[in-house]
Design a protein around this motif. Structure first.
Motif, mmCIF file in Angstrom:
data_model
loop_
_atom_site.group_PDB
_atom_site.id
_atom_site.type_symbol
_atom_site.label_atom_id
_atom_site.label_comp_id
_atom_site.label_asym_id
_atom_site.label_seq_id
_atom_site.Cartn_x
_atom_site.Cartn_y
_atom_site.Cartn_z
ATOM 1 N N GLU A 1 4.661 5.889 1.855
ATOM 2 C CA GLU A 1 3.219 6.299 2.336
ATOM 3 C C GLU A 1 2.182 5.164 1.814
ATOM 4 N N GLY A 2 2.657 4.433 0.733
ATOM 5 C CA GLY A 2 1.784 3.145 0.309
ATOM 6 C C GLY A 2 2.325 1.995 0.864
ATOM 7 N N ALA A 3 3.159 2.129 1.793
ATOM 8 C CA ALA A 3 3.962 0.807 2.671
ATOM 9 C C ALA A 3 4.411 -0.221 1.503
ATOM 10 N N PRO B 1 -0.954 1.060 4.916
ATOM 11 C CA PRO B 1 -0.571 1.885 4.412
ATOM 12 C C PRO B 1 -1.088 3.436 5.039
ATOM 13 N N PHE B 2 -0.429 4.414 5.058
ATOM 14 C CA PHE B 2 -0.482 5.511 5.516
ATOM 15 C C PHE B 2 -1.480 6.380 4.588
ATOM 16 N N TYR B 3 -1.633 6.255 3.305
ATOM 17 C CA TYR B 3 -2.257 6.895 2.537
ATOM 18 C C TYR B 3 -3.002 6.059 1.536
ATOM 19 N N ASP B 4 -4.399 6.325 0.918
ATOM 20 C CA ASP B 4 -4.967 5.282 0.118
ATOM 21 C C ASP B 4 -4.885 3.956 0.296
ATOM 22 N N PRO B 5 -5.118 3.293 1.401
ATOM 23 C CA PRO B 5 -4.825 1.901 1.797
ATOM 24 C C PRO B 5 -5.381 1.099 0.656
ATOM 25 N N LYS B 6 -6.816 1.230 0.015
ATOM 26 C CA LYS B 6 -7.077 0.559 -0.801
ATOM 27 C C LYS B 6 -6.576 0.514 -2.177
ATOM 28 N N LYS B 7 -5.410 1.365 -2.452
ATOM 29 C CA LYS B 7 -4.963 1.335 -3.792
ATOM 30 C C LYS B 7 -5.901 1.863 -4.850
#
Length: 381
Positions: free
Chosen positions: A242-244, A369-375
């Motif tokens: 999800e987080g690549a 990333p597929f989810y929360d791209p800005k961490k």
């Protein structure tokens, strides 16, 4: 706790200082990483994922071995290993880096930790970079010592990890910023603690500096976290995809260069620094790449498990790449994958086909990333 199972390991594969504790707490399967057994199975991986994103998990990642660099020229040698510019790296800071060879290929993607002006650790993914670094040092002309120290990390990851750390170390640990480290003691247990981890969630890594305390440290953390929902676990393939986040040997290897991975920001070609592979990477940048990493949504019934081999990707019957990491995300309710494909097929919205174990399935290139791209979850206070 579950009944302890017996495993027949040869002495050439090392056990971590937490090995016995993980067996007591239900570890059911292991794989080998950096010549050490690492727990990969504490039961249902989907339950492990939900625990990670809702409360917290404790993972034995002692197999993330450290390359320690000390000596008067430690900073210059650390820079020689990586194309990321480390000149402004402060004592107490961590940086995600790439290690490249003379051809610009990726040998590893470790976290670099600076413990002192002339003291660095590179916390490794799975490869023999210790030998690479020792060989590189021989002809570098630099005054350094390269060794593997007695250091064994644990990962405490998930939204409740901060509160668990405060229970262990006091309120002051809450001031530790993202990608920063601190040397601490837990009574007699010597540690380095960093705000890092392989989960894309809020988390900490606790680097034990004396293996004799492994069992005690594991039990202390589990006891502190029990009221907050802490469970023993393993690094989550679901969450890291999800987080690549890269898995070395799957999403990258020595035949993969940083530009193919979209990691241009980690390659300081125009800075007045020297590092292995600089001339090759200049040439690659000038010529351009023929393939790129892309995110895929695979339109198929939920995948039963993450891929254990590379899955061919085609367009109009022609092979154009491979899926390197694929999994079903129960949160996104989608099959998602990281892939290496020809650059002309890496554009958002491109339609492709992936050969899964159940046959060919349609796929579409999507943002990663597929989810929360800005961490935001990982960087949260």
């Amino acid at each position: 706790m579950t009944e302890i199972k017996q495993f027949g390991f040869g002495p050439q594969i090392r056990k971590s200082p937490y090995f016995d504790a993980t067996l007591r707490w239900g570890a059911q399967g292991f794989s080998v990483y950096n010549h050490m057994y690492i727990p990969r199975d504490f039961g249902d991986p989907v339950e492990n994922f939900w625990t990670l994103i809702r409360t917290a998990i404790l993972c034995d990642v002692a197999a993330e071995r450290q390359v320690e660099i000390t000596g008067p020229d430690a900073a210059a040698f650390a820079q020689l290993l990586t194309p990321r510019d480390l000149r402004e790296m402060e004592v107490g800071q961590c940086k995600y880096t790439l290690i490249t060879n003379a051809d610009g290929g990726v040998l590893n993607d470790p976290i670099a930790l600076r413990l002192g002006e002339n003291h660095f650790w590179f916390s490794l993914s799975d490869s023999d970079v210790l030998l690479w670094a020792q060989g590189l040092a021989v002809n570098s002309g630099l005054d350094v010592t390269i060794r593997e120290p007695d250091v064994s990390p644990l990962q405490l990851q998930g939204p409740m990890s901060g509160e668990i750390m405060k229970t262990l170390f006091g309120e002051g640990i809450g001031d530790l910023r993202y990608f920063r480290l601190r040397e601490v003691m837990l009574d007699d247990i010597p540690l380095v603690v960093s705000r890092t981890g392989w989960s894309s969630e809020l988390g900490y890594e606790l680097y034990l500096r004396d293996a004799a305390y492994g069992d005690e440290l594991w039990e202390r953390i589990m006891a502190a976290g029990a009221p907050l929902g802490l469970k023993p676990g393993h690094t989550s393939a679901i969450r890291r995809i999800e987080g690549a986040m890269l898995s070395y040997h799957a999403d990258a290897d020595s035949d993969t260069n940083p530009f193919e991975l979209g990691m241009d920001r980690l390659v300081a070609l125009d800075a007045p620094i020297e590092f292995m592979g600089k001339e090759a990477l200049k040439r690659i940048r000038a010529e351009g790449v023929t393939r790129k990493q892309a995110g895929l949504r695979i339109d198929a019934p939920p995948l039963a498990a993450p891929n254990t081999s590379f899955w061919p990707i085609s367009r109009d019957g022609e092979t154009v790449g491979k899926a390197t990491s694929a999994v079903y995300s129960p949160r996104l309710e989608q099959n998602i994958a990281l892939a290496l494909v020809g650059v002309e097929h890496a554009r958002l919205g491109a339609t492709l086909a992936v050969e899964t174990p159940d046959g060919w399935a349609a796929a579409q290139v999507v943002e990663k990333p597929f989810y929360d791209p800005k961490k935001r979850r990982a960087a949260a206070v």
